[in-house]
Design a protein around this motif. Structure first.
Motif, mmCIF file in Angstrom:
data_model
loop_
_atom_site.group_PDB
_atom_site.id
_atom_site.type_symbol
_atom_site.label_atom_id
_atom_site.label_comp_id
_atom_site.label_asym_id
_atom_site.label_seq_id
_atom_site.Cartn_x
_atom_site.Cartn_y
_atom_site.Cartn_z
ATOM 1 N N ALA A 1 0.829 -1.211 0.000
ATOM 2 C CA ALA A 1 0.000 0.000 0.000
ATOM 3 C C ALA A 1 0.861 1.259 0.000
ATOM 4 C CB ALA A 1 -0.938 -0.002 1.209
ATOM 5 N N THR B 1 1.545 2.179 -5.963
ATOM 6 C CA THR B 1 0.237 2.169 -5.293
ATOM 7 C C THR B 1 -0.207 3.592 -4.960
ATOM 8 O OG1 THR B 1 0.933 0.073 -4.321
ATOM 9 C CG2 THR B 1 -1.091 1.036 -3.479
ATOM 10 N N GLN B 2 0.749 4.405 -4.528
ATOM 11 C CA GLN B 2 0.404 5.801 -4.217
ATOM 12 C C GLN B 2 -0.156 6.494 -5.468
ATOM 13 O OE1 GLN B 2 0.820 7.271 -0.958
ATOM 14 N NE2 GLN B 2 0.920 5.077 -0.522
ATOM 15 N N VAL C 1 -3.695 5.088 -6.105
ATOM 16 C CA VAL C 1 -4.687 5.647 -5.168
ATOM 17 C C VAL C 1 -5.145 7.016 -5.664
ATOM 18 C CG1 VAL C 1 -4.985 6.594 -2.834
ATOM 19 C CG2 VAL C 1 -3.890 4.362 -3.149
ATOM 20 N N SER D 1 -4.806 0.517 1.650
ATOM 21 C CA SER D 1 -4.631 1.889 1.135
ATOM 22 C C SER D 1 -5.888 2.730 1.353
ATOM 23 C CB SER D 1 -4.282 1.940 -0.351
ATOM 24 O OG SER D 1 -4.185 0.726 -0.948
#
Lengths: 231, 82
Positions: A63, A68-69, A72, A94
């Motif tokens: 996460a 992944t950031q 998101v 997340s």
């Protein structure tokens, strides 16, 4: 139509997910955990496996990965994202989906062809199903027990955010038989069972009368193609 | 080396499968008096110098945001050891 498939260290099902994307008719773009560039993909699949060895908690370290950031952020802007198994755990860690996943109630790793009911078809990943359609796709996890506090569960049920529910057998002790969730907008869907393992006759779950012919998972990927083309 | 210790336990009302398996094994070994076993985590954060108030505040922050998941776990203790 380009669909990104993410690989973290410890991801196992990225190649099957990529194959499912290709069979559905889209182009696959491999996304690497350390690269925050999403390469202009139209959708993302977070596949199953044991990212970062399940260290700390399943999905917790993934996460925080650069890719992944970026996902998101893009998901908050409407990018379709499907999290399968460990990918679902990453979505929960997340905070793209609420609640948590804990070790299966009976403490065993479960691997079976699992019947599910599709409870919401207003999402990027389920629009080709019929409401309340029953499907069978493989399930294989050790930590698939869905939990959330009473208030969250009430909201999930009240707002129709349960996308999939286990039918006949609740394999892992998930609250309210929840197998998968959607977000409010319907672009983010996460589930423990594996649609990417049921996309091609000869390699899917058994069906009555014909072995390994189940391809119920293909509609997940056909749904997102439809969604993106119409968008 | 000074360390900040973060202790995390699964929430009291959740099944702790590890604890349950250990309890069963202990009962098999004859320790019938033991009523329950629960297993959590101890995380050591090592620092070069004795932690400041700010370091401790930072540890509390990462304990809540990353080291634990409030849906399934509780941070039960944060303290400093030399």
């Amino acid at each position: 139509m380009k669909i990104g498939v993410v690989t973290f260290p410890g991801t196992l099902d990225d190649r099957d997910a990529a194959r499912a994307v290709r069979i559905a008719g889209a182009e696959v773009v491999p996304l690497w955990h350390a690269d925050a560039n999403l390469h202009k993909v139209d959708a993302v699949v977070l596949p199953g496996g044991f990212s970062y060895g399940d260290y700390l908690r399943c999905g917790a370290i993934a996460a925080q990965a650069p890719v992944t950031q970026a996902i998101v952020k893009a998901a908050e802007g409407g990018l379709p994202v499907l999290g399968i198994c460990n990918g679902f755990q990453v979505l929960v860690e997340s905070h793209l989906l609420p609640g948590g996943l804990i070790r299966n109630e009976n403490q065993h790793f479960i691997c079976r062809d699992q019947k599910l009911r599709v409870e919401n078809v207003d999402t990027a990943w389920t629009n080709q199903f019929e409401l309340n359609q029953e499907i069978i796709i493989p399930l294989k996890n050790g930590e698939g027990g869905y939990i959330a506090d009473a208030e969250t569960l009430k909201r999930l049920e009240g707002e129709g955010l349960v996308a999939f529910r286990y039918v006949d057998v609740n394999p892992n002790g998930s609250m309210n038989d929840i197998a998968g969730l959607r977000n409010e907008r319907g672009n983010v869907v996460g589930l423990m069972p594996h649609p990417e393992h049921a996309v091609e006759a000869g390699f899917g779950p058994d069906k009555a009368g014909t072995m390994r012919s189940g391809i119920d998972g293909l509609k997940f990927f056909e749904s997102v193609l439809k969604q993106v083309v119409n968008a | 080396m000074p360390k900040i210790i973060v202790e995390i336990m699964p929430k009291a009302d959740l099944l702790d499968p590890q604890g349950k398996a250990v309890l069963n094994a202990l009962h098999r070994q004859g320790y019938g008096k033991i009523q329950n076993v629960r297993i959590g985590k101890r995380i050591e954060i090592h620092l070069n110098d004795a932690p400041s108030a700010e370091d401790l505040e930072g540890a509390r922050e990462i304990a809540d945001s990353f080291l634990s998941n409030g849906v399934i776990e509780d941070v039960v203790n944060i303290h400093v050891e030399d």
